[in-house]
Design a protein around this motif. Structure first.
Motif, mmCIF file in Angstrom:
data_model
loop_
_atom_site.group_PDB
_atom_site.id
_atom_site.type_symbol
_atom_site.label_atom_id
_atom_site.label_comp_id
_atom_site.label_asym_id
_atom_site.label_seq_id
_atom_site.Cartn_x
_atom_site.Cartn_y
_atom_site.Cartn_z
ATOM 1 N N UNK A 194 24.503 22.769 2.818
ATOM 2 C CA UNK A 194 24.785 21.871 3.931
ATOM 3 C C UNK A 194 25.883 22.435 4.832
ATOM 4 N N UNK A 195 26.934 23.020 4.223
ATOM 5 C CA UNK A 195 28.081 23.482 4.995
ATOM 6 C C UNK A 195 27.853 24.844 5.646
ATOM 7 N N UNK A 196 27.157 25.755 4.944
ATOM 8 C CA UNK A 196 27.127 27.151 5.391
ATOM 9 C C UNK A 196 25.727 27.749 5.485
ATOM 10 N N UNK A 197 24.704 26.982 5.147
ATOM 11 C CA UNK A 197 23.375 27.568 5.096
ATOM 12 C C UNK A 197 22.640 27.605 6.419
ATOM 13 N N UNK A 198 23.017 26.738 7.346
ATOM 14 C CA UNK A 198 22.271 26.630 8.592
ATOM 15 C C UNK A 198 22.690 27.643 9.641
ATOM 16 N N UNK A 199 21.968 27.673 10.759
ATOM 17 C CA UNK A 199 22.328 28.588 11.848
ATOM 18 C C UNK A 199 23.651 28.188 12.484
ATOM 19 N N UNK A 200 24.351 29.157 13.049
ATOM 20 C CA UNK A 200 25.632 28.919 13.704
ATOM 21 C C UNK A 200 25.400 28.877 15.212
ATOM 22 N N UNK A 201 26.023 27.919 15.860
ATOM 23 C CA UNK A 201 25.857 27.808 17.303
ATOM 24 C C UNK A 201 27.027 27.043 17.904
ATOM 25 N N UNK A 202 27.206 27.214 19.204
ATOM 26 C CA UNK A 202 28.209 26.451 19.938
ATOM 27 C C UNK A 202 29.631 26.762 19.527
ATOM 28 N N UNK A 203 30.498 25.742 19.674
ATOM 29 C CA UNK A 203 31.925 25.911 19.414
ATOM 30 C C UNK A 203 32.203 26.220 17.947
ATOM 31 N N UNK A 204 31.442 25.612 17.029
ATOM 32 C CA UNK A 204 31.679 25.883 15.613
ATOM 33 C C UNK A 204 31.415 27.347 15.288
ATOM 34 N N UNK A 205 30.410 27.953 15.923
ATOM 35 C CA UNK A 205 30.134 29.370 15.714
ATOM 36 C C UNK A 205 31.257 30.228 16.286
ATOM 37 N N UNK A 206 31.755 29.851 17.466
ATOM 38 C CA UNK A 206 32.844 30.610 18.072
ATOM 39 C C UNK A 206 34.109 30.527 17.230
ATOM 40 N N UNK A 207 34.414 29.334 16.712
ATOM 41 C CA UNK A 207 35.605 29.169 15.875
ATOM 42 C C UNK A 207 35.476 29.952 14.568
ATOM 43 N N UNK A 208 34.288 29.919 13.971
ATOM 44 C CA UNK A 208 34.068 30.657 12.729
ATOM 45 C C UNK A 208 34.239 32.152 12.951
ATOM 46 N N UNK A 209 33.699 32.654 14.041
ATOM 47 C CA UNK A 209 33.840 34.078 14.348
ATOM 48 C C UNK A 209 35.309 34.438 14.549
ATOM 49 N N UNK A 210 36.032 33.610 15.278
ATOM 50 C CA UNK A 210 37.449 33.888 15.519
ATOM 51 C C UNK A 210 38.229 33.888 14.208
ATOM 52 N N UNK A 211 37.888 32.974 13.306
ATOM 53 C CA UNK A 211 38.558 32.917 12.013
ATOM 54 C C UNK A 211 38.366 34.218 11.240
ATOM 55 N N UNK A 212 37.120 34.647 11.087
ATOM 56 C CA UNK A 212 36.864 35.846 10.297
ATOM 57 C C UNK A 212 37.344 37.113 11.003
ATOM 58 N N UNK A 213 37.123 37.200 12.299
ATOM 59 C CA UNK A 213 37.425 38.434 13.013
ATOM 60 C C UNK A 213 38.891 38.571 13.389
#
Length: 260
Positions: free
Chosen positions: A167-186
């Motif tokens: 539920x938390x991590x299996x789906x596609x990433x999009x929008x602001x949540x995808x941008x925030x996740x990328x910024x966190x890891x990168x």
């Protein structure tokens, strides 16, 4: 919004009274809404999105966010609120931001409360933890966000049921949540977890270490206890686990008030 060097910071202020600042990284202001609302009955409460996350935009999205940058941001927000010095509560990466604030801008901090800071450099197995961190970042940047989160949770010694993980991590990433996740890891994870505290400066400050009662054996339980030992303090136990403030806002608010 507050303009600062290299960024525009989104922040919220509610209530009146002594200033409390609630900080996450990568969590944004919304994560602390429950605690903030309760504290605002007799405090001025400031919450913010850290630079590069959600509504706090940066001039250079390819530049890393360091704890020092975020500490300077917090100092500017506290000065802007004109209600300090503050009780500054930070959780996870936000706890590292608050510790850096206590080091760099002690005049703005009455009490720094660091809830589960992921400071792997304090641990004997830091070399392996660094290697694990580099692996998860590389996995994410290759486009495998699911694999990166599996490695993240393994490194943190956090177990999730398969359905919760999906539920938390299996789906596609999009929008602001995808941008925030990328910024966190990168751009956040490496600088936050590899940060080395100045133990002398923190010993001279009023620093409290918080740990979740349900976090026993997890990475942030280990790092928090290592920091408390290095500072010669006894950690304060909070309810729940690494994100206990979401499920137990009343106890968190009461404990922050008592520690501050």
């Amino acid at each position: 919004m507050l303009e600062v060097p290299g960024a525009r910071l989104y922040y919220e202020v509610r209530g009146s009274g002594p200033l409390v600042v609630l900080v996450g990284a990568p969590m944004d202001a919304a994560a602390f809404e429950g605690v903030a609302t309760l504290l605002a009955t007799d405090h001025t409460v400031l919450t913010t999105d850290p630079r590069g996350i959600n509504r706090s935009t940066v001039d250079d999205p390819d530049r890393d966010s360091s704890p020092e940058d975020r500490a300077d941001d917090l100092a500017r927000l506290i000065a802007h609120a004109d209600a300090g010095p503050a009780v500054a509560f930070g959780s996870s990466g936000g706890a590292v931001s608050v510790l850096a604030l206590a080091q760099r801008h002690p005049e703005h901090v009455r009490t720094a409360i660091a809830h589960e800071p992921p400071l792997i450099e304090l641990l004997d197995d830091r070399a392996q933890l660094r290697a694990n961190t580099e692996d998860m970042i590389a996995t994410y940047l290759r486009g495998d966000h699911r694999g990166a989160w599996l490695l993240f949770l393994q490194n943190a010694n956090i177990q999730l049921p398969d359905d919760v993980f999906a539920m938390m991590f299996g789906g596609p990433r999009e929008g602001q949540s995808a941008a925030d996740e990328h910024y966190q890891f990168a751009h956040m994870l490496r600088g936050t977890t590899y940060w080395r505290p100045d133990l002398g400066a923190l010993t001279a400050a009023n620093v409290e270490i918080g740990i979740g009662e349900d976090s026993t054996g997890q990475l942030c339980d280990r790092t928090s206890r290592a920091l408390a030992t290095a500072l010669g303090t006894t950690p304060t136990m909070f309810p729940g686990d690494h994100t206990g403030f979401l499920d137990h806002p009343e106890t968190f608010a009461a404990t922050i008030s008592a520690l501050g």
